[in-house]
Design a protein around this motif. Sequence first.
Motif, mmCIF file in Angstrom:
data_model
loop_
_atom_site.group_PDB
_atom_site.id
_atom_site.type_symbol
_atom_site.label_atom_id
_atom_site.label_comp_id
_atom_site.label_asym_id
_atom_site.label_seq_id
_atom_site.Cartn_x
_atom_site.Cartn_y
_atom_site.Cartn_z
ATOM 1 N N MET A 254 0.847 -1.199 0.000
ATOM 2 C CA MET A 254 0.000 0.000 0.000
ATOM 3 C C MET A 254 0.885 1.252 0.000
ATOM 4 O O MET A 254 1.979 1.234 0.547
ATOM 5 C CB MET A 254 -0.916 0.024 1.240
ATOM 6 C CG MET A 254 -1.872 -1.153 1.357
ATOM 7 S SD MET A 254 -3.194 -1.126 0.110
ATOM 8 C CE MET A 254 -2.763 -2.560 -0.873
ATOM 9 N N PRO A 255 0.402 2.336 -0.595
ATOM 10 C CA PRO A 255 1.196 3.568 -0.560
ATOM 11 C C PRO A 255 1.409 4.026 0.882
ATOM 12 O O PRO A 255 0.498 3.909 1.710
ATOM 13 C CB PRO A 255 0.340 4.587 -1.310
ATOM 14 C CG PRO A 255 -0.821 3.868 -1.839
ATOM 15 C CD PRO A 255 -0.895 2.511 -1.253
ATOM 16 N N GLU A 256 2.588 4.525 1.164
ATOM 17 C CA GLU A 256 2.943 4.839 2.542
ATOM 18 C C GLU A 256 1.942 5.795 3.211
ATOM 19 O O GLU A 256 1.529 5.585 4.357
ATOM 20 C CB GLU A 256 4.350 5.439 2.596
ATOM 21 C CG GLU A 256 4.858 5.491 4.023
ATOM 22 C CD GLU A 256 6.267 6.077 4.127
ATOM 23 O OE1 GLU A 256 7.085 5.861 3.225
ATOM 24 O OE2 GLU A 256 6.521 6.750 5.139
ATOM 25 N N GLY A 257 1.515 6.801 2.476
ATOM 26 C CA GLY A 257 0.601 7.791 3.053
ATOM 27 C C GLY A 257 -0.716 7.189 3.525
ATOM 28 O O GLY A 257 -1.387 7.740 4.396
ATOM 29 N N TYR A 258 -1.089 6.063 2.952
ATOM 30 C CA TYR A 258 -2.369 5.435 3.301
ATOM 31 C C TYR A 258 -2.213 4.232 4.210
ATOM 32 O O TYR A 258 -3.204 3.593 4.582
ATOM 33 C CB TYR A 258 -3.151 5.031 2.035
ATOM 34 C CG TYR A 258 -4.126 6.102 1.613
ATOM 35 C CD1 TYR A 258 -3.677 7.269 1.008
ATOM 36 C CD2 TYR A 258 -5.501 5.973 1.864
ATOM 37 C CE1 TYR A 258 -4.564 8.274 0.647
ATOM 38 C CE2 TYR A 258 -6.387 6.971 1.510
ATOM 39 C CZ TYR A 258 -5.915 8.117 0.897
ATOM 40 O OH TYR A 258 -6.794 9.105 0.562
ATOM 41 N N SER A 259 -0.958 3.896 4.561
ATOM 42 C CA SER A 259 -0.780 2.645 5.298
ATOM 43 C C SER A 259 -1.488 2.673 6.650
ATOM 44 O O SER A 259 -2.084 1.680 7.075
ATOM 45 C CB SER A 259 0.705 2.319 5.460
ATOM 46 O OG SER A 259 1.327 3.338 6.196
ATOM 47 N N VAL A 348 4.235 3.053 11.804
ATOM 48 C CA VAL A 348 3.643 4.342 11.445
ATOM 49 C C VAL A 348 4.493 5.089 10.414
ATOM 50 O O VAL A 348 5.712 5.178 10.555
ATOM 51 C CB VAL A 348 3.393 5.166 12.743
ATOM 52 C CG1 VAL A 348 4.217 6.422 12.792
ATOM 53 C CG2 VAL A 348 1.923 5.463 12.919
ATOM 54 N N PRO A 349 3.883 5.553 9.332
ATOM 55 C CA PRO A 349 4.666 6.250 8.300
ATOM 56 C C PRO A 349 5.098 7.631 8.787
ATOM 57 O O PRO A 349 4.508 8.176 9.707
ATOM 58 C CB PRO A 349 3.669 6.381 7.143
ATOM 59 C CG PRO A 349 2.317 6.301 7.759
ATOM 60 C CD PRO A 349 2.451 5.486 9.009
ATOM 61 N N LYS A 350 6.129 8.160 8.122
ATOM 62 C CA LYS A 350 6.627 9.472 8.542
ATOM 63 C C LYS A 350 5.571 10.544 8.317
ATOM 64 O O LYS A 350 5.405 11.451 9.113
ATOM 65 C CB LYS A 350 7.895 9.818 7.753
ATOM 66 C CG LYS A 350 9.145 9.187 8.361
ATOM 67 C CD LYS A 350 10.352 9.496 7.506
ATOM 68 C CE LYS A 350 11.210 8.286 7.199
ATOM 69 N NZ LYS A 350 10.669 7.292 6.273
ATOM 70 N N TYR A 363 -9.678 2.178 -3.591
ATOM 71 C CA TYR A 363 -8.886 1.931 -4.795
ATOM 72 C C TYR A 363 -7.594 1.171 -4.447
ATOM 73 O O TYR A 363 -7.294 0.132 -5.027
ATOM 74 C CB TYR A 363 -8.569 3.253 -5.498
ATOM 75 C CG TYR A 363 -7.548 3.073 -6.593
ATOM 76 C CD1 TYR A 363 -7.888 2.413 -7.790
ATOM 77 C CD2 TYR A 363 -6.238 3.522 -6.430
ATOM 78 C CE1 TYR A 363 -6.943 2.203 -8.787
ATOM 79 C CE2 TYR A 363 -5.290 3.318 -7.419
ATOM 80 C CZ TYR A 363 -5.652 2.660 -8.583
ATOM 81 O OH TYR A 363 -4.719 2.438 -9.561
ATOM 82 N N TYR A 364 -6.870 1.651 -3.441
ATOM 83 C CA TYR A 364 -5.604 0.981 -3.079
ATOM 84 C C TYR A 364 -5.858 -0.441 -2.599
ATOM 85 O O TYR A 364 -5.146 -1.372 -2.983
ATOM 86 C CB TYR A 364 -4.861 1.766 -2.001
ATOM 87 C CG TYR A 364 -4.421 3.151 -2.457
ATOM 88 C CD1 TYR A 364 -3.807 3.334 -3.710
ATOM 89 C CD2 TYR A 364 -4.608 4.258 -1.648
ATOM 90 C CE1 TYR A 364 -3.418 4.604 -4.125
ATOM 91 C CE2 TYR A 364 -4.224 5.530 -2.058
ATOM 92 C CZ TYR A 364 -3.629 5.688 -3.299
ATOM 93 O OH TYR A 364 -3.241 6.937 -3.719
#
Length: 402
Positions: A254-259, A348-350, A363-364
């Motif tokens: 998954m894209p980091e921003g949405y993880s 947790v993403p940055k 979508y993701y």
Amino acid sequence: MNFDRIMIRYGEMALKGKNKKVFEQKLQSNIAGKLNDYPGTTIQKTQGRMYVTLNGEDPQKVMEACQNVFGIHSLSFAVKVEQDEEEMKAAVLLAFRDAEGAKTFKISSKRTDKSFPIVSQEINPLLGGHILRNTEDVKVDVHNPDVEIKVEVRHEGVYVTAQDYPGAGGLPVGTTGKSLLMLSGGIDSPVSGYLTMKRGVELEAIHFHSPPYTSDRAKQKVVDLAQELAKFGSKIKIHVIPFTEIQQKIHREMPEGYSMTIMRRMMMRISERVAAKQEVLSITTGESLGQVASQTMESMSTINEVTNYPIIRPLVAMDKLEIIDISRKIGTYEISIRPFEDCCTVFVPKAPKTKPTRSNANYYESNSDFTKDIEKAIEDSYIIEVDAHENHQQDDPFEDLL
Ligand code: ATP
Ligand code: MG
């Protein structure tokens, strides 16, 4: 002389008919559950009141145990004596001394047994005079006394009650259904569980655990927190969900921003399944608006999309300081601040998206299939049952891993 019982008042509730009966039965059995450690005690119910007879058990300890039971408005120590002037005098003095620091008092007596030879108007000065003679700097104040001592003369004896102690309020746990508490090791979710129990809700808990990224001690925190919560109700089952594989897959695919958003959606999906299996009708979380990235209105909407279960969020409108105050009061704060990572902080993403949208999340997620992973996590989950006194651990599959 010592107090021989505790009077319990719950009459505030406007309860009628069948509800009242259920309420009273639940309250009585919840009190009994809390008094297991004091086997001498017995409970009697009379009109709108309950009495816990101490039979030699420690009055202060029994009082403290009762003060944790939801559904009680206030409590008082009480003593029952013979219809005898000297005994009655000793009883009011005991009652006055219980109200530490009181400088003024009032005696209110009620003569239910009309065969008792002294009328109420005479009882008050007789007993009040005894207190005045045996204390210093103490006065009678009939309008605004520090303590009101109630004397009730009945044919079976005379009851004297002293100062009021606050009860926990709320409704007896078990009278308004069950909820599945999403319990992390943080400060918020235990407080949220406490407030939900206060409204009469029985809890099961669910915890997402990611070994080896999160240690066994992080899980122990959750067990200890549940144990504190169990003091206000009864046993709590913690469903421990192995979450490592799902988190790794989210991290990879998954894209980091949405993880983080997607991780929360996975937690919610699993929680809903577990709730359904346990016949629990709602999910409780420690979310509070605006506190962190995952708790914006947009995040809540996107996370909430995956379930139509009612989500109880008692903290949604509270400030962090108010939440901390409650956590201190209920004894969870010191456990919550132990420094072990929980599964969310590790991955947790940055820069998590603070305004995720449902359509992007869908979508993701459509690019990967999580169905099997969710099923497997539930299959591999296990239960730890906790009560206020001890833990019963059932086959922990992680034991060898750690
Ligand atoms: P808390 O203090 O309860 O951990 P928080 O302020 O850290 O809350 P988040 O990390 O955004 O907030 O978590 C929001 C809610 O999601 C938590 O209050 C809890 O109900 C649930 N939650 C978070 N992590 C877990 C977990 N590992 N297991 C179960 N529930 C969790
Ligand atoms: Mg947290």
